[in-house]
Design a protein around this motif. Sequence first.
Motif, mmCIF file in Angstrom:
data_model
loop_
_atom_site.group_PDB
_atom_site.id
_atom_site.type_symbol
_atom_site.label_atom_id
_atom_site.label_comp_id
_atom_site.label_asym_id
_atom_site.label_seq_id
_atom_site.Cartn_x
_atom_site.Cartn_y
_atom_site.Cartn_z
ATOM 1 N N CYS A 146 41.549 39.350 42.360
ATOM 2 C CA CYS A 146 42.125 38.081 41.881
ATOM 3 C C CYS A 146 42.053 37.022 42.982
ATOM 4 C CB CYS A 146 43.576 38.306 41.465
ATOM 5 S SG CYS A 146 44.390 36.788 40.963
ATOM 6 N N ILE A 147 41.556 35.844 42.643
ATOM 7 C CA ILE A 147 41.478 34.753 43.624
ATOM 8 C C ILE A 147 42.543 33.685 43.354
ATOM 9 C CG2 ILE A 147 39.041 35.114 44.212
ATOM 10 C CD1 ILE A 147 38.402 32.752 42.258
ATOM 11 N N LEU A 148 43.502 34.016 42.503
ATOM 12 C CA LEU A 148 44.663 33.156 42.244
ATOM 13 C C LEU A 148 44.294 31.763 41.733
ATOM 14 C CD1 LEU A 148 46.764 34.164 45.392
ATOM 15 C CD2 LEU A 148 46.993 35.038 43.073
ATOM 16 N N CYS A 149 43.253 31.723 40.908
ATOM 17 C CA CYS A 149 42.839 30.432 40.350
ATOM 18 C C CYS A 149 43.781 29.962 39.247
ATOM 19 C CB CYS A 149 41.419 30.529 39.808
ATOM 20 S SG CYS A 149 41.277 31.568 38.330
ATOM 21 N N GLU A 150 44.568 30.876 38.721
ATOM 22 C CA GLU A 150 45.556 30.582 37.664
ATOM 23 C C GLU A 150 44.923 30.171 36.337
ATOM 24 O OE1 GLU A 150 49.228 28.597 38.586
ATOM 25 O OE2 GLU A 150 48.930 28.940 40.719
ATOM 26 N N LEU A 151 43.648 30.447 36.157
ATOM 27 C CA LEU A 151 43.048 30.122 34.853
ATOM 28 C C LEU A 151 43.633 30.998 33.751
ATOM 29 C CD1 LEU A 151 39.384 29.365 35.919
ATOM 30 C CD2 LEU A 151 40.925 27.809 34.716
ATOM 31 N N CYS A 152 43.866 32.278 34.048
ATOM 32 C CA CYS A 152 44.476 33.147 33.021
ATOM 33 C C CYS A 152 45.898 32.704 32.723
ATOM 34 C CB CYS A 152 44.441 34.610 33.470
ATOM 35 S SG CYS A 152 45.323 34.933 35.003
ATOM 36 N N LEU A 176 49.287 37.731 41.576
ATOM 37 C CA LEU A 176 49.321 37.674 40.120
ATOM 38 C C LEU A 176 50.328 38.687 39.595
ATOM 39 C CD1 LEU A 176 47.728 36.467 37.603
ATOM 40 C CD2 LEU A 176 46.459 38.621 37.643
ATOM 41 N N CYS A 200 38.629 34.581 33.215
ATOM 42 C CA CYS A 200 38.640 34.943 34.642
ATOM 43 C C CYS A 200 37.247 34.736 35.253
ATOM 44 C CB CYS A 200 39.081 36.401 34.809
ATOM 45 S SG CYS A 200 39.190 36.893 36.544
ATOM 46 N N PRO A 201 37.160 33.945 36.324
ATOM 47 C CA PRO A 201 35.843 33.663 36.907
ATOM 48 C C PRO A 201 35.295 34.810 37.760
ATOM 49 C CG PRO A 201 37.542 32.527 38.151
ATOM 50 C CD PRO A 201 38.238 33.216 37.007
ATOM 51 N N VAL A 202 36.158 35.788 38.048
ATOM 52 C CA VAL A 202 35.739 36.942 38.864
ATOM 53 C C VAL A 202 36.015 38.218 38.064
ATOM 54 C CG1 VAL A 202 36.100 35.736 41.063
ATOM 55 C CG2 VAL A 202 38.009 36.951 40.008
ATOM 56 N N ALA A 204 38.502 40.273 37.838
ATOM 57 C CA ALA A 204 39.893 40.745 37.911
ATOM 58 C C ALA A 204 40.454 41.146 36.555
ATOM 59 C CB ALA A 204 40.777 39.668 38.547
ATOM 60 N N ILE A 205 40.020 40.498 35.488
ATOM 61 C CA ILE A 205 40.454 40.898 34.134
ATOM 62 C C ILE A 205 39.203 41.369 33.407
ATOM 63 C CG2 ILE A 205 41.522 40.165 31.973
ATOM 64 C CD1 ILE A 205 43.013 38.008 33.516
#
Length: 243
Positions: A146-152, A176, A200-202, A204-205
């Motif tokens: 998780c890169i903590l982008c907060e998109l989710c 997260l 999720c851009p990476v 992580a999900i």
Amino acid sequence: MAQQIITIDAQEVPFQEGQTIMDAAMSAGVYIPHLCHNPEFKPQGSCRLCTVEVNGKRMAACTTKAIPGQEIQNNISALQENRRALIQMLFVEGNHICPGCPKTGNCQLQAVAYYVGMLSSHYQHFYPYRELDASHPNYVVDFNRCILCELCVRASRDVDGKNIFGISGRGIKSHLVINSTSGKLGDTDFNVDDRAALVCPVGAILRKRLRYTTPIGERLYDQQPINVVGDSTQPHAGAKKQW
Ligand code: SF4
Ligand code: FES
């Protein structure tokens, strides 16, 4: 409404009143690196990857309104070096082992790392230990990526109306969390049709049982680098399958 003009790296870029520099750049096909931005959601300006120089001052393109006459520097070595350092810090803060990740080839972090010419992590790896959450029948959450982008977080709250994800802690301790009594995804009503399931851009999900289905050479960023794909926040565009 009349179009107005800014310049990005000396290229004239039209914009409508109310648009941000990122909006204008995306509409014109000008790539400004970004990770926490997705035009579907309200910008929050947390990753700082989109920092550009606006009339000599560094500002986040995703949260700065375009104003006529702005002269913007984007693709210059000082900014690219800064972006490379930010990406390197993200790589060492988590466990991003690209060859073993199902999102490889479709991952924005990996694609931006290539774009900014990252050849090594440079900084010392943290090697955190964060337990996976595989409690959901169809999804696994790998907090190590998780890169903590907060998109989710934004997708679940603003589109799905569920508020399943959140960020807890501050600074280096930010992480997260899943909003359920057990803290597990399996105890939420998270669903394959949720917008948060695809944003999720990476890696992580991740959807279970759908890994490595796109052959190497046919994944999104095998076909075109992230600066050519354009709206890189749409991980499915151009790819047969995400994983
Ligand atoms: Fe962003 Fe993915 Fe982490 Fe959610 S799980 S905050 S979408 S990187
Ligand atoms: Fe602008 Fe993350 S994309 S701060």
